[in-house]
Write a protein that holds these residues in place. Structure first.
Motif, PDB file in Angstrom:
ATOM      1  N   VAL A   1       0.838  -1.208   0.000  1.00  0.00           N
ATOM      2  CA  VAL A   1       0.000   0.000   0.000  1.00  0.00           C
ATOM      3  C   VAL A   1       0.871   1.255   0.000  1.00  0.00           C
ATOM      4  CG1 VAL A   1      -1.620   1.360   1.401  1.00  0.00           C
ATOM      5  CG2 VAL A   1      -2.076  -1.052   0.951  1.00  0.00           C
ATOM      6  N   TYR A   2       1.967   1.245   0.770  1.00  0.00           N
ATOM      7  CA  TYR A   2       2.799   2.446   0.783  1.00  0.00           C
ATOM      8  C   TYR A   2       3.469   2.667  -0.571  1.00  0.00           C
ATOM      9  CZ  TYR A   2       5.402   6.376   2.502  1.00  0.00           C
ATOM     10  OH  TYR A   2       5.882   7.653   2.667  1.00  0.00           O
ATOM     11  N   ALA A   3       3.921   1.593  -1.207  1.00  0.00           N
ATOM     12  CA  ALA A   3       4.506   1.722  -2.554  1.00  0.00           C
ATOM     13  C   ALA A   3       3.468   2.290  -3.521  1.00  0.00           C
ATOM     14  CB  ALA A   3       5.009   0.368  -3.042  1.00  0.00           C
ATOM     15  N   TRP A   4       2.226   1.845  -3.387  1.00  0.00           N
ATOM     16  CA  TRP A   4       1.129   2.348  -4.222  1.00  0.00           C
ATOM     17  C   TRP A   4       0.843   3.825  -3.915  1.00  0.00           C
ATOM     18  CZ3 TRP A   4      -3.748   3.593  -2.047  1.00  0.00           C
ATOM     19  CH2 TRP A   4      -4.758   3.885  -2.965  1.00  0.00           C
ATOM     20  N   MET A   5       0.863   4.194  -2.635  1.00  0.00           N
ATOM     21  CA  MET A   5       0.656   5.590  -2.253  1.00  0.00           C
ATOM     22  C   MET A   5       1.733   6.488  -2.876  1.00  0.00           C
ATOM     23  SD  MET A   5      -0.225   5.079   1.805  1.00  0.00           S
ATOM     24  CE  MET A   5      -0.142   6.838   2.203  1.00  0.00           C
ATOM     25  N   GLN A   6       2.966   6.016  -2.852  1.00  0.00           N
ATOM     26  CA  GLN A   6       4.076   6.777  -3.441  1.00  0.00           C
ATOM     27  C   GLN A   6       3.892   6.910  -4.947  1.00  0.00           C
ATOM     28  OE1 GLN A   6       7.033   4.000  -1.954  1.00  0.00           O
ATOM     29  NE2 GLN A   6       8.012   5.634  -0.790  1.00  0.00           N
ATOM     30  N   ALA A   7       3.556   5.814  -5.582  1.00  0.00           N
ATOM     31  CA  ALA A   7       3.444   5.799  -7.046  1.00  0.00           C
ATOM     32  C   ALA A   7       2.307   6.675  -7.548  1.00  0.00           C
ATOM     33  CB  ALA A   7       3.250   4.365  -7.537  1.00  0.00           C
ATOM     34  N   THR A   8       1.203   6.694  -6.807  1.00  0.00           N
ATOM     35  CA  THR A   8       0.016   7.424  -7.256  1.00  0.00           C
ATOM     36  C   THR A   8      -0.076   8.830  -6.683  1.00  0.00           C
ATOM     37  OG1 THR A   8      -1.297   6.435  -5.478  1.00  0.00           O
ATOM     38  CG2 THR A   8      -1.321   5.307  -7.626  1.00  0.00           C
ATOM     39  N   GLY A   9       0.947   9.244  -5.944  1.00  0.00           N
ATOM     40  CA  GLY A   9       1.007  10.618  -5.476  1.00  0.00           C
ATOM     41  C   GLY A   9       0.185  10.939  -4.253  1.00  0.00           C
ATOM     42  N   LEU A  10      -0.343   9.932  -3.561  1.00  0.00           N
ATOM     43  CA  LEU A  10      -0.989  10.241  -2.287  1.00  0.00           C
ATOM     44  C   LEU A  10       0.052  10.797  -1.322  1.00  0.00           C
ATOM     45  CD1 LEU A  10      -3.179   8.175  -3.523  1.00  0.00           C
ATOM     46  CD2 LEU A  10      -3.820   7.843  -1.151  1.00  0.00           C
ATOM     47  N   VAL A  11       1.302  10.414  -1.572  1.00  0.00           N
ATOM     48  CA  VAL A  11       2.424  10.954  -0.810  1.00  0.00           C
ATOM     49  C   VAL A  11       3.530  11.300  -1.802  1.00  0.00           C
ATOM     50  CG1 VAL A  11       3.320   8.620  -0.363  1.00  0.00           C
ATOM     51  CG2 VAL A  11       4.046  10.510   1.076  1.00  0.00           C
ATOM     52  N   ASN A  12       4.172  12.433  -1.594  1.00  0.00           N
ATOM     53  CA  ASN A  12       5.306  12.823  -2.437  1.00  0.00           C
ATOM     54  C   ASN A  12       6.579  12.380  -1.727  1.00  0.00           C
ATOM     55  OD1 ASN A  12       7.250  13.991  -4.048  1.00  0.00           O
ATOM     56  ND2 ASN A  12       6.599  16.098  -3.710  1.00  0.00           N
ATOM     57  N   ASP A  13       7.145  11.275  -2.207  1.00  0.00           N
ATOM     58  CA  ASP A  13       8.376  10.763  -1.617  1.00  0.00           C
ATOM     59  C   ASP A  13       9.570  10.931  -2.543  1.00  0.00           C
ATOM     60  OD1 ASP A  13       7.744  10.152   0.963  1.00  0.00           O
ATOM     61  OD2 ASP A  13       7.513   8.003   0.670  1.00  0.00           O
TER      62      ASP A  13
END
Length: 196
Positions: A168-180
């Motif tokens: 889920v965190y990798a998905w959040m990063q990839a889809t821009g829910l988080v800017n990492d």
């Protein structure tokens, strides 16, 4: 000639045109389209236990195999389609992951039929705005966060599989829910500016 762009220091990315293009144009950009968010979640599920570059190299084959990730089509898959997918050398052939992808299409449609937009559901966890981190080194970026645990639990409660906190965190990063993107990366500020 050296590449003048300073990118996030992902292992194996330097000099790989596909990986660099993904980083430079797609990863971290806020995605608000429900179908695209679902596609990426399915692909991240297939990534479980593998490197993302493996999935990235197979992404077009996945799209061809899964009817361009049209949830209406995938939800109708039966034994014949499942057997076709298991015989497709272009994708990751895993009974559990294929079953999870088909089931997730049905869950996605069930949510929609009940008036629950997948994009609105996903973005509700961050109040509709990408979280902006400020990491300067790759080693600072976490593999998961408490929010990823929360989203993972919410997805699992709906019946989704292969949605553990790391996925889920990798998905959040990839889809821009988080800017990492690292603060030293040329994409950090442009991605930050994409927030609605």
């Amino acid at each position: 000639m050296d590449d003048p762009l300073h990118r996030c220091g992902w292992r194996g990315m330097a000099g790989d045109p596909l990986y660099e293009a993904y980083h430079d144009t797609e990863w971290g950009a806020p995605e608000y389209d429900s179908r695209a968010l679902w596609e990426k979640l399915v692909l991240d599920g297939f990534q479980a236990g593998l490197a993302w570059i493996t999935i990235l190299r197979k992404r077009e084959a996945f799209r061809a195999a899964f009817d361009n990730f049209d949830p209406e089509e995938v939800a109708r898959y039966g034994e014949a389609e499942r057997a076709r997918l298991m015989a497709d050398p272009g994708i990751v052939r895993s009974n559990a992951k294929i079953d999870a992808a088909i089931a997730s299409a049905r869950i996605y449609l069930d949510m929609r039929e009940r008036g629950e937009d997948f994009s609105a559901f996903c973005w509700s966890f961050v109040d509709g705005k990408p979280l902006q981190n400020g990491w300067s080194e790759v080693g600072q970026v976490p593999a998961q966060t408490p929010l990823a645990v929360e989203i993972s639990k919410a997805l699992k409660a709906k019946g989704y599989k292969f949605v553990g906190p790391v996925i889920v965190y990798a998905w959040m990063q990839a889809t821009g829910l988080v800017n990492d993107h690292l603060t030293t990366c040329f994409r950090y500020e442009p991605v930050k500016a994409m927030a609605r």
